[in-house]
Write a protein that holds these residues in place. Structure first.
Motif, PDB file in Angstrom:
ATOM      1  N   SER A  69      -5.369  47.848  18.933  1.00 46.52           N
ATOM      2  CA  SER A  69      -3.958  47.953  19.305  1.00 46.52           C
ATOM      3  C   SER A  69      -3.520  49.425  19.351  1.00 46.52           C
ATOM      4  O   SER A  69      -3.859  50.211  18.480  1.00 46.52           O
ATOM      5  N   HIS A  70      -2.760  49.764  20.385  1.00 40.82           N
ATOM      6  CA  HIS A  70      -2.320  51.156  20.565  1.00 40.82           C
ATOM      7  C   HIS A  70      -1.173  51.183  21.568  1.00 40.82           C
ATOM      8  O   HIS A  70      -0.904  50.185  22.238  1.00 40.82           O
ATOM      9  N   THR A  71      -0.516  52.332  21.666  1.00 39.98           N
ATOM     10  CA  THR A  71       0.349  52.570  22.828  1.00 39.98           C
ATOM     11  C   THR A  71      -0.314  53.679  23.632  1.00 39.98           C
ATOM     12  O   THR A  71      -1.082  54.475  23.089  1.00 39.98           O
ATOM     13  N   ASP A  72      -0.057  53.721  24.941  1.00 42.51           N
ATOM     14  CA  ASP A  72      -0.605  54.803  25.758  1.00 42.51           C
ATOM     15  C   ASP A  72       0.335  55.997  25.618  1.00 42.51           C
ATOM     16  O   ASP A  72       1.558  55.845  25.713  1.00 42.51           O
ATOM     17  N   TYR A  73      -0.225  57.187  25.400  1.00 44.79           N
ATOM     18  CA  TYR A  73       0.642  58.330  25.073  1.00 44.79           C
ATOM     19  C   TYR A  73       1.339  58.938  26.278  1.00 44.79           C
ATOM     20  O   TYR A  73       2.255  59.724  26.139  1.00 44.79           O
ATOM     21  N   GLU A  83       3.055  48.169  22.749  1.00 46.91           N
ATOM     22  CA  GLU A  83       1.794  48.153  22.015  1.00 46.91           C
ATOM     23  C   GLU A  83       0.890  47.119  22.689  1.00 46.91           C
ATOM     24  O   GLU A  83       1.356  46.035  23.031  1.00 46.91           O
ATOM     25  N   HIS A  84      -0.377  47.454  22.881  1.00 46.66           N
ATOM     26  CA  HIS A  84      -1.274  46.508  23.542  1.00 46.66           C
ATOM     27  C   HIS A  84      -2.696  46.642  23.021  1.00 46.66           C
ATOM     28  O   HIS A  84      -3.025  47.619  22.331  1.00 46.66           O
ATOM     29  N   GLN A  85      -3.533  45.664  23.340  1.00 49.60           N
ATOM     30  CA  GLN A  85      -4.919  45.637  22.872  1.00 49.60           C
ATOM     31  C   GLN A  85      -5.734  44.791  23.851  1.00 49.60           C
ATOM     32  O   GLN A  85      -5.167  44.101  24.706  1.00 49.60           O
ATOM     33  N   THR A 145      -5.771  53.576  35.013  1.00 48.87           N
ATOM     34  CA  THR A 145      -5.295  54.893  35.457  1.00 48.87           C
ATOM     35  C   THR A 145      -4.125  55.318  34.583  1.00 48.87           C
ATOM     36  O   THR A 145      -3.094  54.652  34.542  1.00 48.87           O
ATOM     37  N   PHE A 146      -4.309  56.427  33.876  1.00 51.90           N
ATOM     38  CA  PHE A 146      -3.236  56.961  33.023  1.00 51.90           C
ATOM     39  C   PHE A 146      -2.547  58.095  33.760  1.00 51.90           C
ATOM     40  O   PHE A 146      -3.212  59.043  34.198  1.00 51.90           O
ATOM     41  N   ALA A 147      -1.228  58.010  33.882  1.00 47.48           N
ATOM     42  CA  ALA A 147      -0.445  59.124  34.402  1.00 47.48           C
ATOM     43  C   ALA A 147       0.161  59.834  33.198  1.00 47.48           C
ATOM     44  O   ALA A 147       0.862  59.206  32.395  1.00 47.48           O
TER      45      ALA A 147
END
Ligand code: OGA
Ligand code: NI
Length: 361
Positions: A236-240, A294-296, A310-312
């Motif tokens: 589990s995390h959030t994308d920064y 929050e996702h996993q 794809t992270f922006a």
């Protein structure tokens, strides 16, 4: 712009991949100890128990004024209530999506000796291939193999392309096309999100550095798992960053935490759709009107799963913080301003899952 040095601030990463999760998946009857998650972290909802309420938004007619108003309203609702949604009719060619999947799968299926040539460097920025984790300081690993590339700005991509896989033969060419296509889609989505906040269309794009904004593309391969209930494919995390665009196959496994229901929900794979989730920067810029969800990823014992992510991210020098236009006496800034140079070490320090808490005023 000169590409940032490879060894800029980042966690210690692995050069030598000590084991391959794909190989463990073939050999192990039980889940190896170092993948066993604590009780509180383990999955509670199955990989294919789909939540039908997560918004699905058609971008058809985005060029027409009346349709655009509908789309902006739907995006605003999805960002405020869910922080995650799916888009269809987004204009990304189906052929390109398919080809990127095939090239990625082709890479992960290569022999380990070949993949290890592209493994991440010690102490360097996390780019390249890794298995279980790209960090050397992780005690408990995730049930995945991964490959990370820095794709934008273009100068960074041109610098890094020589360390991208040479097999499959079409890998590099396809990734360049995918990167540019995703870059355009992100610009379009940031426009919709800006408008949904009552800001000018180009507001967020400019706030994150315009053409200097960064893009990372990450491929996740989740092998079949002997005991999926005891581990996660991705913790589990959030994308920064700003927003994330995720393309997944038809297996299912991406879950988001719906805070107001205290419940994990699984995103349903819809053929041709892309999943959008908001990152920390949108939560902060919107002064917490929108949420960085929050996702996993959960795994299963029958099927492997692939996701293309794809992270922006803002440029490292962008001055970030709540948009002053949104603030008032009734809505004072909840976060202080900062640059990404300051934010990334907070994320990598892993002190809290919600990195933005470090910026709360
Ligand atoms: C990620 C992520 C989810 C998935 O890579 O940050 O959230 O389903 N991936 O692969
Ligand atoms: Ni993520």
């Amino acid at each position: 712009m000169a590409p940032p040095a490879i060894a800029e601030a980042g966690p210690d990463t692995r050069r030598v991949v000590p084991m391959s999760v794909m190989k463990l998946s073939d050999d192990a009857a039980d889940l190896p100890e170092k993948f066993v998650k604590s009780l509180g972290e383990r999955p509670t909802i199955a990989h294919n128990d789909y939540c039908k309420e997560i918004p699905v938004i058609s971008l058809k007619g985005i060029e027409s004024e009346s349709e655009r108003a509908r789309i902006v309203a739907e995006v605003g609702y999805a960002c405020a209530e869910w922080g995650i949604f799916q888009i269809v009719d987004h204009g990304v060619p189906a052929e390109l999506m398919k080809s990127m999947m095939e090239n990625t799968l082709g890479f992960f299926k290569l022999p380990l000796d070949e993949k290890v040539k592209y493994a991440t460097m010690p102490g360097g920025f996390p780019v390249g291939y890794a298995s279980g984790s790209h960090r050397a300081d992780d005690d408990i690993l995730d049930w995945r193999e991964l490959m990370v590339h820095r794709c934008l700005p273009k100068a960074v991509r041109e610098n890094d392309i020589s360390i991208w896989p040479e097999k499959p033969e079409t890998y590099r060419k396809t990734l360049v096309e995918y990167s540019d296509t995703m870059g355009d889609l992100v610009t379009s989505l940031l426009g919709l999100i800006s408008e949904s906040l009552g800001l000018p269309t180009s507001y967020i794009k400019n706030a994150v550095g315009g053409d200097d904004a960064e893009q990372k593309i990450l491929f996740n391969y989740y092998p079949q798992c002997p005991q999926p209930d005891m581990t996660l494919g991705l913790r589990s995390h959030t994308d920064y960053g700003t927003i994330t665009v995720l393309q997944q196959d038809d297996v299912g496994g991406l879950q988001a935490y719906k805070e107001d229901r205290d419940k994990w929900v699984t995103v349903e794979p819809i053929p041709g759709a892309l999943v959008i989730n908001l990152g920390d920067q949108i939560q902060i810029l919107s002064n917490a009107k929108y949420c960085s969800v929050e996702h996993q990823a959960v795994v299963n014992s029958n099927q492997t799963r692939l996701s293309l992510v794809t992270f922006a991210n803002p440029s490292s020098t962008s001055q970030m913080g709540p948009a002053p236009e949104l603030l008032s006496e009734e809505n004072p800034a909840k976060y202080r301003s900062y640059t990404m140079k300051e934010y990334l070490p907070i994320c990598f320090a892993k002190k809290t899952k919600k990195h933005y808490d470090a910026l709360v005023i």
